[in-house]
Design a protein around this motif. Structure first.
Motif, PDB file in Angstrom:
ATOM      1  N   HIS A  77       0.539  -1.343   0.047  1.00 20.01           N
ATOM      2  CA  HIS A  77       0.047   0.029  -0.225  1.00 20.01           C
ATOM      3  C   HIS A  77       0.889   0.998  -0.104  1.00 20.01           C
ATOM      4  O   HIS A  77       1.835   1.422   0.811  1.00 20.01           O
ATOM      5  N   THR A  78       0.627   2.152  -0.929  1.00 16.85           N
ATOM      6  CA  THR A  78       1.571   3.275  -1.048  1.00 16.85           C
ATOM      7  C   THR A  78       0.614   4.293  -1.801  1.00 16.85           C
ATOM      8  O   THR A  78      -0.486   4.157  -2.431  1.00 16.85           O
ATOM      9  N   GLY A  79       1.237   5.776  -1.573  1.00 18.49           N
ATOM     10  CA  GLY A  79       0.356   6.750  -2.037  1.00 18.49           C
ATOM     11  C   GLY A  79       0.998   7.193  -3.326  1.00 18.49           C
ATOM     12  O   GLY A  79       1.743   6.485  -4.028  1.00 18.49           O
ATOM     13  N   GLU A  80       0.719   8.871  -3.607  1.00 18.24           N
ATOM     14  CA  GLU A  80       1.000   9.065  -5.158  1.00 18.24           C
ATOM     15  C   GLU A  80       2.224   9.936  -5.278  1.00 18.24           C
ATOM     16  O   GLU A  80       2.692  10.650  -6.165  1.00 18.24           O
ATOM     17  N   ILE A  81       3.031  10.305  -3.994  1.00 23.25           N
ATOM     18  CA  ILE A  81       4.025  11.483  -3.819  1.00 23.25           C
ATOM     19  C   ILE A  81       5.471  10.562  -3.691  1.00 23.25           C
ATOM     20  O   ILE A  81       5.459   9.770  -2.897  1.00 23.25           O
ATOM     21  N   GLY A  82       6.265  10.773  -4.456  1.00 25.35           N
ATOM     22  CA  GLY A  82       7.701  10.306  -4.459  1.00 25.35           C
ATOM     23  C   GLY A  82       8.380  10.602  -3.212  1.00 25.35           C
ATOM     24  O   GLY A  82       8.083  11.766  -2.696  1.00 25.35           O
TER      25      GLY A  82
ATOM     26  N   ARG B 124      -5.286  -1.827  -7.581  1.00 23.82           N
ATOM     27  CA  ARG B 124      -6.025  -2.122  -6.303  1.00 23.82           C
ATOM     28  C   ARG B 124      -6.603  -3.734  -6.317  1.00 23.82           C
ATOM     29  O   ARG B 124      -7.255  -4.265  -5.749  1.00 23.82           O
ATOM     30  N   ILE B 125      -5.804  -4.272  -7.247  1.00 26.68           N
ATOM     31  CA  ILE B 125      -6.223  -5.581  -7.136  1.00 26.68           C
ATOM     32  C   ILE B 125      -5.973  -6.787  -6.382  1.00 26.68           C
ATOM     33  O   ILE B 125      -6.528  -7.792  -6.197  1.00 26.68           O
ATOM     34  N   TYR B 126      -4.879  -6.125  -5.394  1.00 26.06           N
ATOM     35  CA  TYR B 126      -4.579  -7.063  -4.449  1.00 26.06           C
ATOM     36  C   TYR B 126      -5.479  -7.129  -3.126  1.00 26.06           C
ATOM     37  O   TYR B 126      -5.682  -8.064  -2.584  1.00 26.06           O
ATOM     38  N   THR B 127      -5.855  -5.779  -2.907  1.00 24.18           N
ATOM     39  CA  THR B 127      -6.647  -5.772  -1.593  1.00 24.18           C
ATOM     40  C   THR B 127      -7.847  -5.101  -1.793  1.00 24.18           C
ATOM     41  O   THR B 127      -8.540  -4.827  -0.773  1.00 24.18           O
ATOM     42  N   GLY B 128      -8.088  -4.002  -3.055  1.00 28.38           N
ATOM     43  CA  GLY B 128      -8.906  -2.950  -2.720  1.00 28.38           C
ATOM     44  C   GLY B 128      -8.335  -1.677  -2.903  1.00 28.38           C
ATOM     45  O   GLY B 128      -9.163  -0.619  -2.922  1.00 28.38           O
TER      46      GLY B 128
ATOM     47  N   PRO C 261     -13.976  -3.182  -3.023  1.00 30.23           N
ATOM     48  CA  PRO C 261     -13.364  -2.445  -1.883  1.00 30.23           C
ATOM     49  C   PRO C 261     -12.939  -3.608  -0.709  1.00 30.23           C
ATOM     50  O   PRO C 261     -13.314  -4.760  -0.772  1.00 30.23           O
ATOM     51  N   MET C 262     -11.763  -3.122   0.044  1.00 27.06           N
ATOM     52  CA  MET C 262     -11.260  -3.981   1.122  1.00 27.06           C
ATOM     53  C   MET C 262     -12.546  -4.213   2.296  1.00 27.06           C
ATOM     54  O   MET C 262     -13.225  -3.434   2.349  1.00 27.06           O
ATOM     55  N   PRO C 263     -12.528  -5.710   2.695  1.00 22.80           N
ATOM     56  CA  PRO C 263     -11.714  -6.520   2.336  1.00 22.80           C
ATOM     57  C   PRO C 263     -12.091  -7.576   1.269  1.00 22.80           C
ATOM     58  O   PRO C 263     -11.678  -8.607   0.889  1.00 22.80           O
ATOM     59  N   LEU C 264     -13.187  -7.376   0.417  1.00 19.49           N
ATOM     60  CA  LEU C 264     -13.836  -8.169  -0.556  1.00 19.49           C
ATOM     61  C   LEU C 264     -12.682  -8.511  -1.581  1.00 19.49           C
ATOM     62  O   LEU C 264     -12.938  -9.698  -2.143  1.00 19.49           O
ATOM     63  N   GLN C 265     -12.082  -7.420  -2.109  1.00 19.25           N
ATOM     64  CA  GLN C 265     -11.247  -7.748  -3.346  1.00 19.25           C
ATOM     65  C   GLN C 265     -10.213  -8.943  -3.029  1.00 19.25           C
ATOM     66  O   GLN C 265     -10.012  -9.789  -3.667  1.00 19.25           O
ATOM     67  N   ASN C 266      -9.652  -8.704  -1.573  1.00 20.30           N
ATOM     68  CA  ASN C 266      -8.418  -9.902  -1.466  1.00 20.30           C
ATOM     69  C   ASN C 266      -9.208 -11.279  -0.897  1.00 20.30           C
ATOM     70  O   ASN C 266      -8.682 -12.207  -1.688  1.00 20.30           O
TER      71      ASN C 266
END
Length: 363
Positions: A193-198, A273-277, A301-306
């Motif tokens: 899980h990570t955001g959008e800023i380097g 988002r395919i791993y956890t939502g 959405p989490m937790p359904l995707q995982n």
């Protein structure tokens, strides 16, 4: 290479290493850093209890930490069977069609009886906290922002340092207001899980936002001593590293996963988002590409995707095919070119960081 973080956590060097493997965690702590155990994989509180008991014994007083996953907004709760009924049939059909197209065979067991990873549920994460507080971790971290206030209060009453990951400066200020002791500034380059800023932009922003009295750990894009030195130059008191340990001898992985990691370059990851939502960085491969197809369904959405993809992950991991293994990893995967013991990796990190800091001091 010492900062005030070392005294606070009782470690020799300001390197905090996250791993789901207790063997990697122990090796990091023995080498002078702080190993942090990812707890999300433990569906069974008794299993986590056994692992933490092993760490307590193995480390004999050396510090370690635990990492839980508790989203700021409580996701849908329920038993695996209850939650499973919320997953649309069309999503299940897409996953099965995709596995067949990729040539991934069934496991040969009743996959419907496999619960998947339940650590994304608040109720399960709370059992992780309860178990951890019966052991001797030095730090508790939350991968998705600050833990709930009652969890922070519990942790502090047991003498634990509380850390939380942040992907923006305003998140860091919010974490601090909520009672967090250490902020982990995790940049876009990071795995999971990570955001959008380097990291180059994020770390000094977070350091400035929380002020000089709050330790900041830099995370994302850190896989060498030079990058540790750069993080310290940006104002961090230490680093939080995760991906680099996937290439160590102590990390137990399948041959296919190990080959995939060693063959990948820094451009061979994707944030999806395919791993956890929630947005997470993974190895880019035929499995992730399948979800980019216009006919692929939207992620759940989490937790359904995982819960949807967990049985598929088991099959993909057991397939023996490096081109489909599902694995969170950061862009520093391009630096993984050999399997080495954790102690060797730590030694090289510290030596290179010291040499870099000495060289910069002469400028």
């Amino acid at each position: 290479m010492r900062t005030d973080l070392c005294e606070r956590l009782g470690i020799d060097v300001p390197i905090v290493g996250f791993s789901p493997s207790e063997h990697v965690v122990a090796a990091i702590s023995r080498a002078g850093g702080l190993g942090v155990l990812g707890c999300v994989r433990f569906n069974d509180a008794d299993e986590l209890d056994r692992v933490l008991t092993w760490l307590d014994t193995e480390l004999d007083g050396r510090p370690y930490g635990v990492d839980i996953v508790m989203p700021g907004r409580v996701p849908t709760e329920g038993t695996p069977s209850d939650l499973g009924r919320l997953i649309p049939d069309g999503h299940r059909e897409f996953v099965e069609r995709t596995l067949l197209r990729l040539g991934v065979p069934p496991l040969g067991v009743d996959e419907s009886r496999r619960a998947g990873v339940l650590g994304w549920l608040h109720s399960v994460a709370r059992t992780h906290v309860e178990v951890a507080l019966t052991h001797a971790p030095r730090l508790i971290a939350n991968a998705l922002g600050p833990p709930p206030p009652d969890v922070i209060a519990q942790a502090k009453s047991h003498g634990l340092v509380v850390a939380a990951l942040a992907g923006r400066a305003d998140h860091a200020r919010s974490h601090l207001a909520g009672g967090v002791d250490i902020v982990v500034a995790q940049g876009y380059e990071a795995g999971g899980h990570t955001g959008e800023i380097g990291s180059m932009v994020l770390v000094p922003e977070v350091v400035d936002a929380v002020g000089p009295d709050v330790p900041v750990l830099a995370a994302g894009g850190i896989g060498s001593g030079r990058q540790i030195a750069a993080a310290l130059a940006l104002g961090a008191r230490g680093v939080w590293m995760g991906s680099v340990w996937l290439g160590t001898a102590e990390y137990q992985s399948t041959p296919a996963l190990r080959d995939a990691l060693l063959q990948a370059g820094s451009s061979d990851t994707v944030r999806t988002r395919i791993y956890t939502g929630k947005p997470a960085r993974l190895l880019r491969n035929r499995w992730t590409s399948a979800w980019e197809d216009p006919e692929a369904p939207k992620t759940l959405p989490m937790p359904l995707q995982n819960l949807l993809v967990s049985p598929a992950h088991d099959r993909l991991m057991e397939s023996g095919d490096p081109s489909v293994v599902p694995m969170p990893v950061g862009q520093i995967v391009g630096r993984m070119n050999a399997v080495r013991p954790v102690a060797d990796v730590m030694s090289e990190l510290v030596t290179e960081a010291d040499e870099t800091l000495a060289r910069l001091a002469k400028l």
